[in-house]
Design an enzyme around this catalytic site. Sequence first.
Site, PDB file in Angstrom:
ATOM      1  N   ALA A 118       0.861  -1.193   0.000  1.00 32.75           N
ATOM      2  CA  ALA A 118       0.000   0.000   0.000  1.00 32.75           C
ATOM      3  C   ALA A 118       0.889   1.232   0.000  1.00 32.75           C
ATOM      4  O   ALA A 118       2.108   1.127   0.176  1.00 32.75           O
ATOM      5  CB  ALA A 118      -0.887   0.010   1.242  1.00 32.75           C
ATOM      6  N   LYS A 119       0.325   2.374  -0.200  1.00 30.27           N
ATOM      7  CA  LYS A 119       1.062   3.633  -0.047  1.00 30.27           C
ATOM      8  C   LYS A 119       0.047   4.742   0.126  1.00 30.27           C
ATOM      9  O   LYS A 119      -1.120   4.603  -0.278  1.00 30.27           O
ATOM     10  CB  LYS A 119       1.912   3.908  -1.296  1.00 30.27           C
ATOM     11  CG  LYS A 119       3.107   4.785  -1.010  1.00 30.27           C
ATOM     12  CD  LYS A 119       4.233   3.977  -0.413  1.00 30.27           C
ATOM     13  CE  LYS A 119       5.421   4.836  -0.070  1.00 30.27           C
ATOM     14  NZ  LYS A 119       6.600   4.025   0.282  1.00 30.27           N
TER      15      LYS A 119
END
Length: 421
Positions: free
Chosen positions: A108-109
């Site tokens: 994720a980011k």
Amino acid sequence: MTNKSHKINPLDVAMKQADIAAEKLKLDPGLSEMIKQTKRELIVHFPVKMDDGSIKMFTGYRVQHNMTRGPAKGGIRYHPDVDLDEVRALAMWMTWKAAVVNIPFGGAKGGVQCDPKGMSLRELEKMTRRFTWEIAMMIGPDQDIPAPDVYTNPQVMAWIMDTYSTLKGYSVHGVVTGKPLELGGSLGRFEATGKGVFIAAQEAARHLGLHVEGARVVIQGCGNVGGIGAQYFDRAGAKVIALSDSKGGIYNEKGLDISAVLDCKKKYSCLITPEARGGEEITNEELLELDCDILVPAALENQITHKNAPKIKAKIIAEGANGPTTLEADKIFHDRGIFLVPDILANSGGVTVSYFEWVQNLQELLWSEDEISERLTRILRRSFGEVLNICRKEKVDMRTAALMLGIGRVAEATKLRGIYP
Ligand code: NAD
């Protein structure tokens, strides 16, 4: 640095890298499409009351790329250039990275488009707390665990943890990693990425029959990754001959006094002051092209392109930053025999110790610094060896080999889980 109007889209780079590896792995085209897609994307627009009483709107993102192998994991970036495609690319690289080191996380980011250098601490805190509130439905120790990235730090993680815990009504330490030690942070997390880059470069040097001791090292960026990395190279007897920040770099062919340079950066937010003399001023562009043994890009994406790759003189490139090298530059390095340790391997020390922090939080345990250092070193050396084996066996460069390892593991897990319903 990259001109915004001619910005290379990091998502294009990430997608093409994945295609190259998927083709080598002979993945089913449908499966390949499936694992390249992001799973969930959230865009939020939110107000913050600034110190002068005005209301300012911010745009923030959280993207979960893939959660097949475990909860999503990835940093939060505060930077004016943050946009959806950048966050998607960074999320995708997180998925492959966690798989390369074989830890049970997905990718994720997140990020907020802002200029953190122009904001007060109070404004940063308010922005962080409101952003956390906006993405709270997506994050949590079992779902998605943020961490620091460019221009975020342990203090920002503490505000996220506090805001999330306030919403829940009890302390949730495992919602973020990279926290201060006092709030359930792990020993060794702050140093982990820079230390990991150093270990990766050491392994590359060993493979090539070079010595880190006495090697000339150039580092772009002197934040968490570049600054800590510089200290590890310095302690190992390497000569860090150049170091930079967003404003430019400092260079001394005899080697910089790293602690003096970093003290100066801490005190004045700048490398080039009378106190840090002992080096001459150079631009970030010049720095990358310096004659050296090991080059560590540790700032932002797309710093090394087909334009400067032919002029780069390093023998080893260890990517501290995510996505610093374009595909064209990769090919140039491969043809020129420059040994590149790709980001998803070289900077994986951060996610590895983040995993240790999360495990300690969930089990309410505290590991010693020695335990963490030993486990980190073992995982990185093993992963380097696995990537190198693929590189030799498949006759591909190190990036393709690392992607084949990471993407192969995600593909295998996807096949085992099957498709619902
Ligand atoms: P940071 O905010 O601590 O430091 C960033 C550094 O880059 C600063 O020294 C800054 O001055 C410099 N910089 C910013 N813009 C620049 C520019 N245009 N040219 C040259 N230098 C510039 O961030 P960080 O955590 O060290 O992250 C650096 C890179 O490493 C990013 O690509 C990030 O995604 C990656 N990374 C970080 C971690 C981590 O644990 N922090 C883990 C893996 C990868």
